[in-house]
Design a protein around this motif. Structure first.
Motif, PDB file in Angstrom:
ATOM      1  N   THR A 228       0.954  -1.074  -0.028  1.00 16.40           N
ATOM      2  CA  THR A 228       0.197  -0.158  -0.105  1.00 16.40           C
ATOM      3  C   THR A 228       0.929   1.228   0.099  1.00 16.40           C
ATOM      4  OG1 THR A 228      -1.774  -1.186   1.238  1.00 16.40           O
ATOM      5  CG2 THR A 228      -1.855   1.295   1.235  1.00 16.40           C
ATOM      6  N   ALA A 229       1.787   1.384   0.818  1.00 17.30           N
ATOM      7  CA  ALA A 229       2.938   2.434   0.711  1.00 17.30           C
ATOM      8  C   ALA A 229       3.475   2.468  -0.618  1.00 17.30           C
ATOM      9  CB  ALA A 229       3.868   2.158   2.036  1.00 17.30           C
ATOM     10  N   ASP A 230       3.686   1.618  -1.176  1.00 17.27           N
ATOM     11  CA  ASP A 230       4.399   1.549  -2.351  1.00 17.27           C
ATOM     12  C   ASP A 230       3.880   2.331  -3.696  1.00 17.27           C
ATOM     13  OD1 ASP A 230       7.061   0.472  -2.834  1.00 17.27           O
ATOM     14  OD2 ASP A 230       6.494  -0.963  -4.427  1.00 17.27           O
TER      15      ASP A 230
ATOM     16  N   ALA B 143       9.720   0.269  -1.568  1.00 17.84           N
ATOM     17  CA  ALA B 143       9.946   0.879  -0.630  1.00 17.84           C
ATOM     18  C   ALA B 143      11.082  -0.009   0.216  1.00 17.84           C
ATOM     19  CB  ALA B 143       8.688   0.929   0.357  1.00 17.84           C
ATOM     20  N   ASP B 144      11.308  -1.133  -0.111  1.00 16.63           N
ATOM     21  CA  ASP B 144      12.420  -1.756   0.659  1.00 16.63           C
ATOM     22  C   ASP B 144      13.885  -1.195  -0.077  1.00 16.63           C
ATOM     23  OD1 ASP B 144      10.228  -3.417   1.394  1.00 16.63           O
ATOM     24  OD2 ASP B 144      10.715  -4.871  -0.133  1.00 16.63           O
ATOM     25  N   LEU B 145      13.667  -0.996  -1.053  1.00 17.15           N
ATOM     26  CA  LEU B 145      15.013  -0.574  -1.833  1.00 17.15           C
ATOM     27  C   LEU B 145      15.322   0.857  -1.191  1.00 17.15           C
ATOM     28  CD1 LEU B 145      14.353  -2.716  -3.737  1.00 17.15           C
ATOM     29  CD2 LEU B 145      15.072  -1.189  -5.870  1.00 17.15           C
TER      30      LEU B 145
ATOM     31  N   LEU C  17      10.338   3.057   8.495  1.00 17.82           N
ATOM     32  CA  LEU C  17       9.865   1.815   8.720  1.00 17.82           C
ATOM     33  C   LEU C  17       8.263   2.007   9.624  1.00 17.82           C
ATOM     34  CD1 LEU C  17      12.744  -0.422  10.393  1.00 17.82           C
ATOM     35  CD2 LEU C  17      11.572  -0.364   8.114  1.00 17.82           C
ATOM     36  N   VAL C  18       8.429   3.241  10.489  1.00 18.22           N
ATOM     37  CA  VAL C  18       7.221   3.607  11.031  1.00 18.22           C
ATOM     38  C   VAL C  18       5.951   4.103  10.060  1.00 18.22           C
ATOM     39  CG1 VAL C  18       6.041   5.276  12.782  1.00 18.22           C
ATOM     40  CG2 VAL C  18       8.326   4.318  13.257  1.00 18.22           C
ATOM     41  N   SER C  19       6.678   4.965   9.064  1.00 16.89           N
ATOM     42  CA  SER C  19       5.671   5.291   8.089  1.00 16.89           C
ATOM     43  C   SER C  19       4.995   4.230   7.163  1.00 16.89           C
ATOM     44  CB  SER C  19       6.286   6.214   6.909  1.00 16.89           C
ATOM     45  OG  SER C  19       7.075   7.350   7.671  1.00 16.89           O
ATOM     46  N   TYR C  20       5.916   3.062   7.072  1.00 17.32           N
ATOM     47  CA  TYR C  20       5.240   2.039   6.052  1.00 17.32           C
ATOM     48  C   TYR C  20       4.335   1.575   6.845  1.00 17.32           C
ATOM     49  CZ  TYR C  20       9.431   2.639   3.307  1.00 17.32           C
ATOM     50  OH  TYR C  20      10.425   3.099   2.325  1.00 17.32           O
TER      51      TYR C  20
ATOM     52  N   MET D 171      -1.851   4.112   4.079  1.00 28.39           N
ATOM     53  CA  MET D 171      -3.063   4.491   3.217  1.00 28.39           C
ATOM     54  C   MET D 171      -2.912   6.089   3.129  1.00 28.39           C
ATOM     55  SD  MET D 171      -5.365   2.314   2.907  1.00 28.39           S
ATOM     56  CE  MET D 171      -6.922   3.311   2.600  1.00 28.39           C
ATOM     57  N   GLN D 172      -2.334   6.736   4.086  1.00 32.53           N
ATOM     58  CA  GLN D 172      -1.976   8.173   3.702  1.00 32.53           C
ATOM     59  C   GLN D 172      -1.231   8.313   2.526  1.00 32.53           C
ATOM     60  OE1 GLN D 172      -2.192   6.997   6.534  1.00 32.53           O
ATOM     61  NE2 GLN D 172      -3.357   8.136   8.031  1.00 32.53           N
ATOM     62  N   MET D 173      -0.058   7.477   2.587  1.00 32.84           N
ATOM     63  CA  MET D 173       1.014   7.404   1.500  1.00 32.84           C
ATOM     64  C   MET D 173       0.466   7.297   0.054  1.00 32.84           C
ATOM     65  SD  MET D 173       4.032   5.656   3.606  1.00 32.84           S
ATOM     66  CE  MET D 173       5.361   5.816   2.304  1.00 32.84           C
ATOM     67  N   ALA D 174      -0.496   6.139   0.304  1.00 36.18           N
ATOM     68  CA  ALA D 174      -1.007   5.765  -1.337  1.00 36.18           C
ATOM     69  C   ALA D 174      -2.029   6.783  -1.788  1.00 36.18           C
ATOM     70  CB  ALA D 174      -1.631   4.393  -0.720  1.00 36.18           C
ATOM     71  N   LYS D 175      -2.840   7.369  -0.543  1.00 33.68           N
ATOM     72  CA  LYS D 175      -3.839   8.269  -1.280  1.00 33.68           C
ATOM     73  C   LYS D 175      -3.126   9.702  -1.525  1.00 33.68           C
ATOM     74  CE  LYS D 175      -7.560   6.421   1.435  1.00 33.68           C
ATOM     75  NZ  LYS D 175      -8.481   6.722   2.542  1.00 33.68           N
ATOM     76  N   HIS D 176      -1.859  10.061  -1.263  1.00 33.52           N
ATOM     77  CA  HIS D 176      -1.016  11.309  -1.518  1.00 33.52           C
ATOM     78  C   HIS D 176       0.140  11.153  -2.161  1.00 33.52           C
ATOM     79  CE1 HIS D 176      -4.259  12.133   1.920  1.00 33.52           C
ATOM     80  NE2 HIS D 176      -4.518  13.255   1.141  1.00 33.52           N
TER      81      HIS D 176
END
Length: 438
Positions: free
Chosen positions: A170-172, A340-342, A382-385, A390-395
């Motif tokens: 999702t974060a990706d 995100a892993d990279l 790590l905390v963000s992921y 959801m916030q990262m995916a939507k924005h």
């Protein structure tokens, strides 16, 4: 070496490190035995006789050991290793022994390394013994690190029944789902491109040895090792990385969203259809697939190869750049990692590299600040992921650039602090008489 020398702080530190490393290997051996599989010590011991699973790596390890030898001794050692491998191959052929799962060569390299260990203990004294033992330890650590990593991966699959792939996937979205994009590109290139990337991915440790051999090329002349070199960073990354796997278990897109995941996968959509943006959850997974994605250690290792190749000749700098780019392509294109892993892997590599560099040259203010900042950025990723996917995916217009900016800031801080891009003049060397080691 005299008893007084062993009492020196540096010698005591190395002795303590050796005891801790041995204890760690024994603990991993017991952990693997608990699950009915051999551990790193058993796997390494088996390669003395049986077909080794890491033939090229064993020869790369022998090459690292030989940096302490003269050219004449190197040729003799290489000839003995090849001769032993020929004998082993003939014996296996004569008794029709199978080498399934292993390489037909590599035993000879291990025999030579162990042979020099016997020579160091029985026929060397003082500084010559210490130098030879350091070379042997360097070679054995490289291949033992591989065995230790294999055991760590087993432990992650057995002790972490749930994975966090949905969070990372999702974060990706903030990065544009690069694994899905590169996966389609790799499939479009056909088997040739896939074979090249696969070779780069598998032989990463051998590429590291090439760079390390350049850095350690003067050890036999100076009769000492440099304070900091690539192998140190390579090993520390391999030691600390699996600890993050235990905290943040992730299987990878080809397993969680692809055919390789079987019925455990969310859906078979990789690499053609990116997953929809839904609220992520922990998901149970099998007890076979390693949880080895966060951070991408292949990216971290390739990054350190790139860093340490910067001070080499042009061909080495080109090779370091190629290996980094190809490794990034392989990790994404084969579905082993999310984007995100990279990002986390690059930050992880530069932070550890900065810490080891400061450990060697002294903890000045800039070094402390850089390591602290890199560790903070890594923890924030790590905390963000985990808590803001959801916030990262939507924005993505906001979080995508923020992720790249965070990674770039660590790279820039390291480059500015260490003057990474400035050429370094090679010091003049004064050859000393070199006693024979064999």
């Amino acid at each position: 070496m005299t008893f007084a020398a062993w009492r020196q702080p540096r010698a005591l530190l190395w002795s303590a490190a050796g005891v801790v490393a041995l204890g760690f290997l024994i603990a991993l051996e017991f952990a693997a035995r608990r699950y009915g599989l051999p551990g790193p010590i058993t796997n390494q011991a088996q390669e003395v006789i049986f077909a080794p699973k890491s033939g090229p790596l064993l020869y790369a390890s022998m090459a690292l050991m030989m940096v302490v030898l003269t050219w004449r001794q190197r040729f003799i050692a290489a000839g003995i290793a090849i001769g032993i491998d020929v004998i082993f191959s003939l014996v296996r052929w004569a008794v029709d022994a199978k080498t399934t799962g292993g390489h037909p060569f590599g035993n000879g390299a291990l025999w030579v390394i162990l042979g020099y260990a016997v020579i160091a203990v029985t026929r060397r004294t003082g500084r010559e013994r210490v130098l030879l033992l350091k070379g042997i330890g360097l070679g054995l650590l490289l291949v033992t690190g591989r065995k230790t990593g294999d055991t760590w991966l087993l432990i992650t699959s057995k002790t972490r029944p749930a994975v966090l792939d949905q969070y990372v996937a999702t974060a990706d979205h903030a990065l544009g789902n690069p694994s899905w994009l590169v996966g389609r590109i790799v499939k479009a290139t056909g088997p040739i491109g896939a074979h090249v990337l696969d070779y780069v991915y598998i032989q990463l440790a051998v590429a590291a040895v090439v760079v390390a051999l350049y850095q350690l090329r003067n050890v036999a002349v100076e009769r000492r090792f440099p304070g900091h070199h690539l192998v140190r960073t390579f090993l520390v990354i391999g030691l600390l990385g699996p600890a993050i796997y235990m905290i943040f278990p992730v299987a990878g897109p080809i397993f969680a969203y692809g055919a390789d995941g079987g019925h455990w996968a969310v859906a078979n959509v990789w690499p053609h259809t990116p997953p929809p943006i839904n609220a992520p959850h922990q998901m149970p997974f099998d007890t076979i697939t390693p949880r080895n994605c966060m951070p991408s250690l292949h990216t971290a290792w390739a990054t350190t190869i790139f860093i340490h190749s910067r001070q080499g000749p042009r061909i080495l700098r080109f090779a370091g750049t190629f290996w980094l780019i190809a490794t990034l392509g392989a990790t994404l294109g084969f579905g082993y990692h999310y984007g995100a892993d990279l990002v986390a892997g690059v930050v992880f590599a530069f932070t550890i590299e900065a810490a080891l560099r400061s450990l060697d040259r002294g903890w000045d203010r800039s070094g402390i600040q850089l390591v602290t900042y890199g560790a903070t950025v890594f923890a924030a990723l790590l905390v963000s992921y985990r808590y803001l996917p959801m916030q990262m995916a939507k924005h993505p217009w906001m979080f995508g650039p923020l992720l790249i900016l965070a990674m770039t800031s660590v790279v820039y801080g390291y480059a500015r602090t260490t003057k990474l891009w400035e050429p370094k003049a090679a010091p003049a060397l004064q050859p000393e008489p070199q006693p024979e080691l064999v």
